[in-house]
Design a protein around this motif. Structure first.
Motif: not given
Lengths: 222, 222
Positions: A11, B88, B90, B129, B142, B144, B164
């Motif tokens: 994380s 968001s 990825t 997510i 992932a 932000d 994140n």
């Protein structure tokens, strides 16, 4: 850190709690394959500087613009100052024959030491271009400084330059403009210290919705 | 164009006079080895989008920041709009097993078509997510959305995100934080359409002025 069977997961909190050097190594490596290049510059008195960067980025083809992320609190600051003073710099690709010298330019030499001398690479000049090239490189690009953008979020700087000269091996240039970096012996890097050669898998045709991309071949220039 | 024995040289004027697609191919390839990645996003209605990018750039490790250059006049605009709408996205690395599907996401599919379906890749979700990952990828990150910087010089946009979440194969993570992308089967690319695997040459030690860099070895995590 969570572990599934063969997977590890982190994380943001995990990452922020990493030991500093572990985090730098980890996040830089996730940035994945880069092309390490040697940036040649000189100051107003023609004292040369040479520094390895892996933060080169394609900004646009017309006009031909290249970006470079510079960290001002590092040895990179000499390069940045020279670019701002002379408006001239060169990008020189690195081959397996010179990768150790190239890596060594990242040592914190004093301002009055030229990395060319210290690591054993040869400055080469072209009429009308202030900054030195690396004679031992196969692909050499000269740029004029265009713009500096401060990334206030972490103090890094995006330097944008316009390509004004390119020299490359004839054996690397294809008829459609593609440059074969394997033929030019350019190396790749990951993170801060790992160097790679590449093997071509394939080139693929321009993708269209109604048909799958095909493998393509192209020929060298005559 | 000038030719020395085995070298070809181009001035800015030569480059500006290239045919458009030749120039795009040439300047993109000079940008050298990149890491193509699949950017997963969705819109506010959870409709998924997947696009291949090769413009990922390391901005910083603490906090972990990644940049992406986006060309707004291309298929990349759906990705940008989704990032701005949901905050968001990825980043998913590409392996030889999926590089053709990954390349095919660059086709101009209509807004109501999901590239996941069209090319045959599988969206995967993680609690908390919004954006979809690519199930078939080995390294999944992932982010932000943090900031968007307009590069007025040519209308491209630098999108900066904060990492994140990271998932990667246990067999690729070393004890010092280094990630072995060869072990993770991540591929590299050159220009717009050429894909590569990599071979490690060496890792080199942190460079210091008074001693040459040494080859180093590191171990996998336990």
């Amino acid at each position: 850190m969570q572990q599934a069977t063969n997977t590890v997961q982190f994380s943001l909190d995990d990452i922020l709690n990493f030991e500093t050097r572990f985090r730098a190594s980890f996040i830089n490596a996730l940035g994945a394959y880069k092309t390490p290049v040697l940036i040649g510059t000189c100051d107003s008195y023609k004292n040369t500087n040479l520094a390895i960067f892996n933060s080169q980025i394609h900004i646009g083809a017309n006009p031909p613009l290249v970006g470079l992320i510079v960290r001002p609190d590092s040895v990179e600051r000499h390069t940045l100052q020279n670019i701002l003073d002379t408006k001239s710099y060169t990008i020189n690709h690195i081959t397996p024959a010179i990768y150790k010298q190239a890596h060594q330019t990242s040592a914190r030499y004093a301002k009055n030491q030229s990395e060319f001398n210290e690591v054993g690479l040869t400055p080469e000049y072209k009429e009308g271009i202030i900054a030195p090239f690396v004679k031992e490189s196969t692909i050499k690009i000269a740029l004029d400084f265009v713009e500096k953008i401060d990334l206030t979020i972490n103090g890094t700087i995006l330097v944008i330059g316009k390509v004004n000269f390119v020299s490359l091996p004839k054996s690397s240039l294809h008829q459609d403009g593609f440059v074969d970096l394997v033929a030019a012996e350019s190396i790749a890097s990951v993170g801060l210290d790992a160097y790679y050669t590449a093997n071509n898998i394939n080139r693929l045709s321009y993708a269209k919705p109604d048909k799958p991309a095909q493998e393509i071949n192209s020929n060298l220039i005559d």
